[in-house]
Each structure stands twice: as C-alpha cells, then as structure tokens.
Enzyme design. Structure first.
Site, short mmCIF file in Angstrom:
data_model
loop_
_atom_site.label_atom_id
_atom_site.label_comp_id
_atom_site.label_asym_id
_atom_site.label_seq_id
_atom_site.Cartn_x
_atom_site.Cartn_y
_atom_site.Cartn_z
N TYR A 1 -1.54 -1.00 10.47
CA TYR A 1 -1.72 -0.96 9.06
C TYR A 1 -0.50 -0.43 8.42
O TYR A 1 -0.04 -1.14 7.58
CB TYR A 1 -3.00 -0.47 8.65
CG TYR A 1 -3.37 -0.52 7.01
CD1 TYR A 1 -3.71 -1.77 6.50
CD2 TYR A 1 -2.89 0.32 6.21
CE1 TYR A 1 -4.09 -1.97 5.29
CE2 TYR A 1 -3.13 0.16 4.71
CZ TYR A 1 -3.75 -0.98 4.40
OH TYR A 1 -3.98 -1.47 2.73
N SER B 1 0.76 -1.13 -0.06
CA SER B 1 0.01 0.01 -0.04
C SER B 1 0.93 1.43 -0.09
O SER B 1 2.07 1.32 0.49
CB SER B 1 -1.00 0.08 1.25
OG SER B 1 -1.61 1.22 1.60
#
Length: 261
Positions: A155, A142
């Site tokens: 995350y 990501s």
C-alpha cells in the site's frame, strides 16, 4: 462550464467512501459525473440519490484492476459528449500484509488497482485533453506515501508511486493548459478503514473529506495534504534519518488484516 468549473467528470471507486461522496459533491454543483465502480447496485443507488438532489450521475460498472478495459472505456468516455474535463483516480485498495506472513495475492491486487489502474485512468484521456486544450487530472494518494509503513509495504509503495507519477505529470504538462492535483488524505471513515483495530488519529467523516478534496480541486492545487496536524507529523517523519525512523516505526503494530489511511 458549470459553477463547479467542470462540465463532465469521471470519478473511479465511486461505489462507496470518498469516491461516492465526491461524486455527489460535484453533481450538486452542476457537473455531470460518470461514477465508476465494481458494484452496479450501489452505483444505481448513487445515481438515484443525485437525481433526487437535482444532480446528474451516470453509472459505469468498471473494475480498475482490469487495466486494458480501463484504458478502452475511459478513452471511449473522453471521445464523446465533448470529452472529460475532470478525471479523479480515486479507486484504491489497502490490505495489511507483513513481510513475515506475506500475502502475494493481496500485494498483486493492491499494485494492480493502486498503480496500474490509477495510471491507466489518468493517462487514457490525455490525448483528448491535450487536443482540446483543457482538462484536470486528480490522483488520490495517501499520507502513507511518505515512508514505508510496517505491514503496509504494497500500500505504501503504491501511494508513493502515485505521488511521483503525479509530480511527473505536473512537470510534463506545466506548459499546457492542463492541470494536475495529487491528494494526500489521512484516515477517513470508509469500508477500507472500518476494520482497523489500531488508533486512527484525526479520523475524518467521509463527506467532510470529500468536500475538502472538492474545494482543493476547484482551487487547482498541485498538492493537497490533510488533515493538517496529521500531514505535518507525517511529513516530519519523512525528514528523519533512516535508522531513527526505523526505531520509531517498530512501535507501530497494526493488528488487523485490512485498511490504511
């Protein structure tokens, strides 16, 4: 080999989102895709949709948080039908959790899926791929891997791990026929981002994102960052001195408990 360059592939997190669309994209190009996910009913629907389009998808009910099972099942898959030519570690979770109200259960689940599950998925087929002299490992990271984001500690850290892990794999395998690709998407429409109540610049449709990733895989790109305006801005943040980045990041204020890029 097929027109896609891969006879047999494994895609995790294929019940929905990027994983589902990528599985269909590969199957449409002649690859036999093993679609892994936790929700069997959705996987069966995916298999039927691929068949209606002339593709072949095999459903595999699998929770990547169960690391020992992942290693066993993926190794077993790689030991049959000529092995796996492509493995895409796509399964991931993202839950906003501020240090001021830290949710340990959410943190543990994120790390178990995004770190241990991804590493298990990518390394289980390695012995077979090395023995056959072919294989391609893909990790879906990501843009959040670049810096620690407010409310996104677990995350961001999990995707930073995958970034470094994929780079190390690429270095270790650079003198072999095996290839690696690390993908850094921005915001993509999915179940994970559906609950976000903050701006998501350059939000992409799922099928568009999957097609971009598919083309990057076929091109055997070592890294793929997209969409480019978001990627450029994010990577620029990575170059800022810590104090300046902190001042900018304080203005980011996620207001919901789910989702990230």
């Amino acid at each position: 080999m097929t027109t896609a360059g891969y006879r047999r592939a494994l895609v995790t997190g294929a019940s929905s989102g990027i994983g589902r669309s990528l599985a269909l994209w590969l199957a449409a190009r002649g690859t036999i895709v093993v679609a892994a996910g936790r929700r069997r009913a959705l996987l069966d629907e995916l298999r039927a949709e691929a068949a209606a389009q002339g593709g072949v998808i095999e459903a595999l009910e699998l929770d990547v948080a169960k690391v020992a099972e992942v290693r066993e099942r993926v190794s077993e898959l790689d030991g049959h039908d000529g092995g796996l030519d492509l493995v895409v570690a796509n399964a991931g979770v993202g839950v906003l959790t501020s240090a001021r109200r830290f949710d340990w259960e959410a943190c543990e689940r994120t790390l178990r899926v995004n770190v241990l599950g991804a590493a298990a998925t990518l390394t289980a087929p390695l012995p077979g791929m090395l023995a056959r002299g072919r294989g391609h490992l893909v990790g879906i990271a990501s843009l959040a891997a670049v810096r620690g984001l407010p409310g996104n500690g677990p995350y961001s850290a999990s995707k930073a791990f995958l970034r470094s892990f994929m780079e190390s794999l690429r270095l270790d395998l650079s003198t072999t026929p095996l290839r690696t690709t690390c993908v850094f998407p921005g915001f993509v429409k999915s179940e994970m981002t559906a609950g976000n109540r903050f701006p998501m610049p350059f939000l992409l449709e799922t099928d568009d994102a999957a097609a971009r990733i598919g083309r990057a895989i076929l091109a055997q790109r070592a890294e793929f960052w997209f969409p480019w305006p978001m990627a450029v801005a994010t990577r620029a943040l990575g170059l800022l001195p810590g104090p300046l980045y902190v001042r900018l990041a304080r203005r980011m204020n996620p207001r919901r408990d789910r989702g990230s890029a």
